[in-house]
Design an enzyme around this catalytic site. Structure first.
Site, PDB file in Angstrom:
ATOM      1  N   HIS A  76      11.247  20.335  -4.931  1.00 20.03           N
ATOM      2  CA  HIS A  76      11.599  20.557  -3.523  1.00 20.03           C
ATOM      3  C   HIS A  76      12.110  21.959  -3.250  1.00 20.03           C
ATOM      4  O   HIS A  76      12.773  22.586  -4.072  1.00 20.03           O
ATOM      5  CB  HIS A  76      12.583  19.495  -3.026  1.00 20.03           C
ATOM      6  N   ASP A 190      19.137  24.123  -7.769  1.00 17.74           N
ATOM      7  CA  ASP A 190      18.569  22.831  -7.363  1.00 17.74           C
ATOM      8  C   ASP A 190      17.915  23.038  -5.995  1.00 17.74           C
ATOM      9  O   ASP A 190      18.610  23.101  -4.985  1.00 17.74           O
ATOM     10  CB  ASP A 190      19.690  21.807  -7.301  1.00 17.74           C
ATOM     11  N   GLU A 222      14.147  16.971   0.611  1.00 20.12           N
ATOM     12  CA  GLU A 222      14.600  16.099  -0.477  1.00 20.12           C
ATOM     13  C   GLU A 222      16.078  15.793  -0.334  1.00 20.12           C
ATOM     14  O   GLU A 222      16.519  14.660  -0.575  1.00 20.12           O
ATOM     15  CB  GLU A 222      14.322  16.766  -1.829  1.00 20.12           C
ATOM     16  N   GLU A 223      16.852  16.791   0.062  1.00 18.56           N
ATOM     17  CA  GLU A 223      18.290  16.597   0.184  1.00 18.56           C
ATOM     18  C   GLU A 223      18.655  15.776   1.421  1.00 18.56           C
ATOM     19  O   GLU A 223      19.791  15.345   1.565  1.00 18.56           O
ATOM     20  CB  GLU A 223      19.016  17.949   0.230  1.00 18.56           C
ATOM     21  N   ASP A 245      13.050  18.341 -11.144  1.00 19.59           N
ATOM     22  CA  ASP A 245      14.335  18.548 -10.479  1.00 19.59           C
ATOM     23  C   ASP A 245      15.373  18.821 -11.557  1.00 19.59           C
ATOM     24  O   ASP A 245      15.066  18.787 -12.755  1.00 19.59           O
ATOM     25  CB  ASP A 245      14.721  17.317  -9.656  1.00 19.59           C
ATOM     26  N   HIS A 339      25.220  21.137  -6.618  1.00 18.41           N
ATOM     27  CA  HIS A 339      25.588  21.132  -5.201  1.00 18.41           C
ATOM     28  C   HIS A 339      26.841  21.955  -4.911  1.00 18.41           C
ATOM     29  O   HIS A 339      27.420  21.837  -3.822  1.00 18.41           O
ATOM     30  CB  HIS A 339      25.760  19.704  -4.667  1.00 18.41           C
TER      31      HIS A 339
END
Length: 377
Positions: A76, A190, A222-223, A245, A339
């Site tokens: 992603h 990410d 995706e998130e 990922d 994150h």
């Protein structure tokens, strides 16, 4: 240095350059356009033209040399972040979260308000001075509802004159830096690491004498509850899906109990992942694919790790449900501090992930079976 070692060093250097450039491009979920345009430019340099679907997925298809199973290989483009939800009369901004951002990393964090290329505005999330903290506040995490962004302006009118309004995307201030010899740190590793791997795999796959038809998908949102890749899978109808990922590196003291994935020790084959909260979904890989990647790693002497983790959710969880079902597997690269504004990965893992993908794809022939009864354990 041998020719093979020299080529692998060049691959690692290219991946580092690709990743650094991608990390510096903001791309909140639903606002991936700048990342997509950059990737389109890279594809054009390789003599490839991607197509963009209605939700924003960038898709490139490499035709196969046989009629075996077709593959969808995807990662992603988007990243976690925020939207502006309120502009205070004094020019401070309130935020709404998009994706799994932990409040405990926010105080004092630099951010970027994405107004438009050349017009973005830098800001910082406020942090109450330690000099005036009450004793109990020293051990409390500020709630997102109380967080504010300071962009150095003193009125709502000044803020709006900069092009900032309700709904303006906000991301961590893009950053990329080298740590040690082979580690990268910064924002959106990410999943920009996967995007870099997809580009390099595309570069090399066309030269394989035997290969399956492979759809490369740089997916969106995706998130935002894993939206984009499923739409691509519905349209492409692949037989096999390989999702790329991050996975959680468990080589720091706080996560040593979680598993065995370590930076620099190779890509990680997910043997089981399950979200376990909210969205009750996950991936148990197809046995044909776990065997495929195990053989590829052994034959090419590529270091590989395994994981089984609760708490993760990937695009693959939904892609496997498309059509009559897609044989699926998640192949990851370990990362620390997911994150947060400073994620960390190791370029050696990205390089070995690329080599593993090429070896596995080159091993899928016209007779490759996806019949589960051929893989009874």
């Amino acid at each position: 240095m041998s020719h093979e070692a020299s080529w692998e060093a060049q691959l690692q250097n290219r991946l580092g350059s690709l990743l650094r450039d991608l990390m510096l491009i903001p791309g909140l979920s639903g606002h991936e356009g700048r990342v997509r345009r950059h990737l389109k430019g890279l594809l054009h340099e390789l003599g490839l033209e991607g197509r963009t679907d209605r939700v924003g997925n960038l898709i490139v298809t490499v035709e196969g040399t046989h009629d075996g199973p077709t593959v969808m290989l995807f990662g992603h483009m988007d990243q976690v972040g925020f939207f502006v939800r309120r502009i205070e009369p004094n020019g401070l901004l309130r935020l709404e979260r998009l994706g799994g951002i932990p409040e405990r990393v926010l105080a004092g964090t630099p951010v970027l308000l994405c107004v438009g290329e050349g017009r973005d505005v830098s800001g910082v999330i406020g942090s109450k001075s330690n000099h005036v903290l009450a004793e109990h506040e020293k051990y409390e995490v500020q709630r997102l509802a109380d967080v504010f962004v300071d962009i150095g302006l003193s009125s709502a009118d000044e803020v709006r004159a900069k092009g900032i309004d309700i709904g303006t995307p906000v991301v961590y201030e893009p950053a990329a830096r080298q740590l040690g010899g082979t580690c990268m740190a910064g924002t959106s590793i990410d999943d920009r690491g996967a995007c870099a791997v997809l580009v390099e795999t595309l570069r090399e796959l066309r030269d394989l004498p035997a290969r399956p038809t492979t759809h490369f998908v740089f997916s969106v949102q995706e998130e935002f509850n894993v939206r984009g890749a499923f739409i691509a899978a519905q349209a492409l109808k692949p037989d096999i899906a390989v999702q790329l990922d991050i996975t959680i590196a468990s080589d720091t003291p706080d996560l040593a109990h979680l598993g065995e994935a370590m930076l620099g020790c190779g890509p990680v084959v997910s043997m089981y992942n399950f979200h376990g909260r909210g969205t009750l979904n996950g991936v148990i890989p197809h046995p044909a694919l776990t065997g495929l990647f195990a053989r590829a790693a052994e034959q090419e002497n590529i270091p590989v790790q395994k994981s089984a983790v609760v708490g993760l959710l990937t695009d693959g969880a939904y892609v496997q449900l498309a059509g009559e079902g897609v044989a699926s597997i998640d192949i990851a690269y370990p990362a620390r501090y997911a994150h947060s504004p400073n994620e960390v990965c190791d370029l050696r893992d990205l390089s070995n992930l690329t080599l593993l993908l090429l070896a596995a794809l080159g091993s899928i022939d016209a007779d490759f079976s996806l019949d589960r009864d051929d893989y009874i354990s």
